[in-house]
Write an enzyme that holds these catalytic residues in place. Structure first.
Site, PDB file in Angstrom:
ATOM      1  N   ALA A  12      -2.256  32.198 -12.779  1.00 61.88           N
ATOM      2  CA  ALA A  12      -3.654  32.909 -12.271  1.00 61.88           C
ATOM      3  C   ALA A  12      -4.037  34.204 -12.782  1.00 61.88           C
ATOM      4  O   ALA A  12      -5.098  34.413 -13.512  1.00 61.88           O
ATOM      5  CB  ALA A  12      -4.182  32.848 -10.635  1.00 61.88           C
ATOM      6  N   ALA A  13      -3.283  35.104 -12.816  1.00 64.36           N
ATOM      7  CA  ALA A  13      -3.425  36.414 -13.558  1.00 64.36           C
ATOM      8  C   ALA A  13      -3.134  36.438 -15.002  1.00 64.36           C
ATOM      9  O   ALA A  13      -3.594  37.489 -15.902  1.00 64.36           O
ATOM     10  CB  ALA A  13      -2.339  37.645 -13.076  1.00 64.36           C
ATOM     11  N   GLY A  14      -3.279  35.536 -15.794  1.00 67.10           N
ATOM     12  CA  GLY A  14      -3.055  34.970 -17.350  1.00 67.10           C
ATOM     13  C   GLY A  14      -5.182  35.031 -17.930  1.00 67.10           C
ATOM     14  O   GLY A  14      -5.122  35.512 -16.828  1.00 67.10           O
ATOM     15  N   GLY A  17      -6.863  31.575 -16.649  1.00 68.01           N
ATOM     16  CA  GLY A  17      -7.012  31.788 -15.180  1.00 68.01           C
ATOM     17  C   GLY A  17      -8.138  32.924 -14.973  1.00 68.01           C
ATOM     18  O   GLY A  17      -8.549  32.739 -14.252  1.00 68.01           O
ATOM     19  N   ARG A  92       6.515  30.684 -26.517  1.00 69.87           N
ATOM     20  CA  ARG A  92       7.952  30.326 -27.131  1.00 69.87           C
ATOM     21  C   ARG A  92       7.759  32.012 -27.694  1.00 69.87           C
ATOM     22  O   ARG A  92       7.272  32.598 -27.997  1.00 69.87           O
ATOM     23  CB  ARG A  92       7.559  29.880 -28.264  1.00 69.87           C
ATOM     24  CG  ARG A  92       8.871  29.103 -29.409  1.00 69.87           C
ATOM     25  CD  ARG A  92       8.725  28.735 -30.470  1.00 69.87           C
ATOM     26  NE  ARG A  92       8.635  26.908 -30.260  1.00 69.87           N
ATOM     27  CZ  ARG A  92       8.654  26.340 -30.591  1.00 69.87           C
ATOM     28  NH1 ARG A  92      10.573  26.361 -31.435  1.00 69.87           N
ATOM     29  NH2 ARG A  92       9.076  25.035 -30.168  1.00 69.87           N
ATOM     30  N   ARG A  98      13.577  25.663 -29.544  1.00 75.31           N
ATOM     31  CA  ARG A  98      12.776  24.069 -28.615  1.00 75.31           C
ATOM     32  C   ARG A  98      13.491  23.936 -27.582  1.00 75.31           C
ATOM     33  O   ARG A  98      13.137  23.942 -26.317  1.00 75.31           O
ATOM     34  CB  ARG A  98      12.130  23.029 -29.479  1.00 75.31           C
ATOM     35  CG  ARG A  98      11.903  22.266 -28.480  1.00 75.31           C
ATOM     36  CD  ARG A  98      11.209  21.041 -29.759  1.00 75.31           C
ATOM     37  NE  ARG A  98      12.096  19.802 -29.793  1.00 75.31           N
ATOM     38  CZ  ARG A  98      11.907  18.627 -29.922  1.00 75.31           C
ATOM     39  NH1 ARG A  98      10.941  17.942 -30.409  1.00 75.31           N
ATOM     40  NH2 ARG A  98      13.045  18.119 -29.981  1.00 75.31           N
ATOM     41  N   GLN A 112       7.946  24.003  -9.822  1.00 73.79           N
ATOM     42  CA  GLN A 112       6.409  23.019  -8.871  1.00 73.79           C
ATOM     43  C   GLN A 112       6.107  21.704  -8.812  1.00 73.79           C
ATOM     44  O   GLN A 112       5.230  21.252  -7.644  1.00 73.79           O
ATOM     45  CB  GLN A 112       5.650  23.538 -10.650  1.00 73.79           C
ATOM     46  CG  GLN A 112       5.401  25.024 -10.238  1.00 73.79           C
ATOM     47  CD  GLN A 112       4.806  25.550 -11.094  1.00 73.79           C
ATOM     48  OE1 GLN A 112       3.619  24.636 -12.001  1.00 73.79           O
ATOM     49  NE2 GLN A 112       4.120  27.116 -11.581  1.00 73.79           N
ATOM     50  N   ASP A 159      -8.726  19.784 -27.302  1.00 78.27           N
ATOM     51  CA  ASP A 159      -9.114  19.873 -28.900  1.00 78.27           C
ATOM     52  C   ASP A 159     -10.186  18.344 -29.339  1.00 78.27           C
ATOM     53  O   ASP A 159     -10.815  18.684 -29.825  1.00 78.27           O
ATOM     54  CB  ASP A 159      -7.711  18.548 -28.934  1.00 78.27           C
ATOM     55  CG  ASP A 159      -6.202  19.886 -28.807  1.00 78.27           C
ATOM     56  OD1 ASP A 159      -6.501  20.481 -29.315  1.00 78.27           O
ATOM     57  OD2 ASP A 159      -5.702  18.741 -27.780  1.00 78.27           O
ATOM     58  N   ARG A 162     -13.461  20.700 -29.388  1.00 80.52           N
ATOM     59  CA  ARG A 162     -13.462  20.973 -31.130  1.00 80.52           C
ATOM     60  C   ARG A 162     -13.546  20.127 -31.474  1.00 80.52           C
ATOM     61  O   ARG A 162     -14.893  20.281 -32.799  1.00 80.52           O
ATOM     62  CB  ARG A 162     -11.828  21.569 -31.104  1.00 80.52           C
ATOM     63  CG  ARG A 162     -11.342  22.772 -30.935  1.00 80.52           C
ATOM     64  CD  ARG A 162      -9.674  22.998 -30.580  1.00 80.52           C
ATOM     65  NE  ARG A 162      -9.481  24.935 -30.245  1.00 80.52           N
ATOM     66  CZ  ARG A 162      -8.039  24.717 -29.702  1.00 80.52           C
ATOM     67  NH1 ARG A 162      -6.640  23.735 -29.780  1.00 80.52           N
ATOM     68  NH2 ARG A 162      -8.012  25.951 -29.489  1.00 80.52           N
ATOM     69  N   HIS A 187      -1.060  17.099 -27.405  1.00 84.53           N
ATOM     70  CA  HIS A 187      -1.416  18.785 -27.895  1.00 84.53           C
ATOM     71  C   HIS A 187      -0.399  19.518 -28.552  1.00 84.53           C
ATOM     72  O   HIS A 187      -0.229  19.954 -28.102  1.00 84.53           O
ATOM     73  CB  HIS A 187      -1.917  19.083 -26.727  1.00 84.53           C
ATOM     74  CG  HIS A 187      -2.028  20.953 -26.678  1.00 84.53           C
ATOM     75  ND1 HIS A 187      -3.927  20.705 -26.906  1.00 84.53           N
ATOM     76  CD2 HIS A 187      -2.146  21.727 -26.430  1.00 84.53           C
ATOM     77  CE1 HIS A 187      -3.427  21.817 -27.136  1.00 84.53           C
ATOM     78  NE2 HIS A 187      -2.548  22.470 -26.627  1.00 84.53           N
TER      79      HIS A 187
END
Ligand code: NAX
Length: 327
Positions: A12-14, A17, A92, A98, A112, A159, A162, A187
């Site tokens: 949420a703080a990103g 978000g 990443r 990966r 989660q 996508d 876009r 995605h």
């Protein structure tokens, strides 16, 4: 008066978000008649920044916003929630393989999934935005055995949007005149935006553009748009990603228009040869209940090869997370 619907936003703080919460609170996602209460899930060091966002939400005095909870405890955040937007993920880092990336995200999406399973409301709908979105959704889903598979989805809508704009610009029409767009597969750069079924003026878009533009300009422009945004803005897509998340949930909850569809990644039940269980982009409709894959579309050789390539990547990601014991 309706009781508020609990909506949980992770990360949420990103930056996504920050672009997302205000629109949810304004009613853009669930509609002007649905009060919401927000739960902001963050990691401990970002709780203070989340508090700041909550202060700004307060300062908007949104009539529909009935409460804000801020927590670093997934069980608390997902308890009683009806819409879970899983945005927070591990990006990443330099030199990260990966397997490391998938491992780090497994550490987020497994607990989660378990917390959703333990406490979410019966009508829970989950949208995974955090990358690798399809495989993170697969991880969360596989740790939530009591939640029907069709309640899990991953975001292809950015996508999709876009692609609508690229076609509208090319043909000189409004975006609302472009219908039946589909983003198939993952995605990622392997995604396949399909113009054979997309329509403008009741005719296939593929018939109205030249094949070179379709394969050499359109597909790579859509697939690499995220990188182009980073290059121009110095930061990854945020407002457009948040907008796509709003669109995705609104279509799911309020339904898609007759004679049109949208793109979403949902667990395959084998449609179009996509192995069962993979969370793949499909053409989907909703009547306000569950997503339904649009069936019976003819897939030509050009499309088949591209769908297969993207689905192969999804299969490899699934095998990798299986190998790591994450699903
Ligand atoms: P930011 O780095 O700005 O924000 C991510 C936030 O998640 C941070 O505040 C971080 O503290 C939080 N977080 C990390 N682990 C968490 C956890 N375990 N629980 C709760 N919060 C946690 O990234 P932002 O630009 O907001 O992007 C978020 C994610 O969306 C990224 O994974 C990004 O790759 C993905 N995207 C997905 C798109 C899609 O179409 N599916 C498009 C946009 C975006 O790139």
């Amino acid at each position: 008066t309706k009781s508020p619907v609990k909506v949980t936003v992770t990360g949420a703080a990103g930056q996504i978000g920050y672009a997302l919460l205000f629109r949810i609170a304004s009613g853009a996602m669930l509609g002007p008649d649905t009060p919401v209460s927000l739960s902001l899930l963050e990691i401990t060091p970002a709780l203070k920044a989340a508090e700041g966002t909550a202060m700004e939400l307060d300062d908007c005095a949104f009539p529909l916003l009935k409460g804000i909870e801020i927590t670093d405890d997934a069980n608390k955040a997902f308890s009683g929630t009806s819409v879970a937007l899983l945005v927070g993920a591990r990006p990443r880092g330099p030199g990260m393989e990966r397997a490391d990336l998938l491992q780090a995200n497994g550490g987020i999406f497994k607990p989660q999934g378990e917390a959703l399973n333990a406490g979410a409301a019966d009508d829970i709908r989950v949208l995974v935005v955090g990358n690798p979105a399809n495989t993170n959704a697969l991880i969360a889903h596989s740790h939530a055995p009591d939640i029907p598979a069709e309640r899990f989805s991953a975001m292809m809508r950015l996508d999709h949007n876009r692609a609508l704009t690229q076609v509208a610009k090319k043909l000189g029409v409004g975006v609302d005149e472009v219908t039946k767009m589909t983003i198939w597969g993952n995605h990622s750069a392997s995604q396949y935006p399909d113009l054979f079924h997309a329509q403008v003026g009741g005719k296939s878009v593929a018939e109205q553009v030249d094949q070179t533009w379709l394969s050499d300009t359109f597909i790579p422009t859509v697939a690499k748009r995220g990188a182009a945004i980073i290059d121009a803005r110095g930061a990854s897509s945020a407002a457009s990603a948040a907008n796509a998340a709003i669109d995705h949930v609104r279509s799911w909850v309020h339904g898609t228009p007759a004679d049109d569809w949208v793109s979403a990644a949902i667990p395959s039940t084998g449609e179009y040869g996509v192995p069962e269980g993979l969370i793949s982009g499909f053409p989907v409709t909703s009547d306000g209940g569950d997503w339904k894959v649009v069936e019976g579309l003819d897939i030509d050789e050009f499309s088949r090869a591209r769908i297969d390539a993207s689905v192969k990547e999804l299969t490899e990601e699934r095998d990798a997370v299986k190998g790591l014991g994450l699903i």
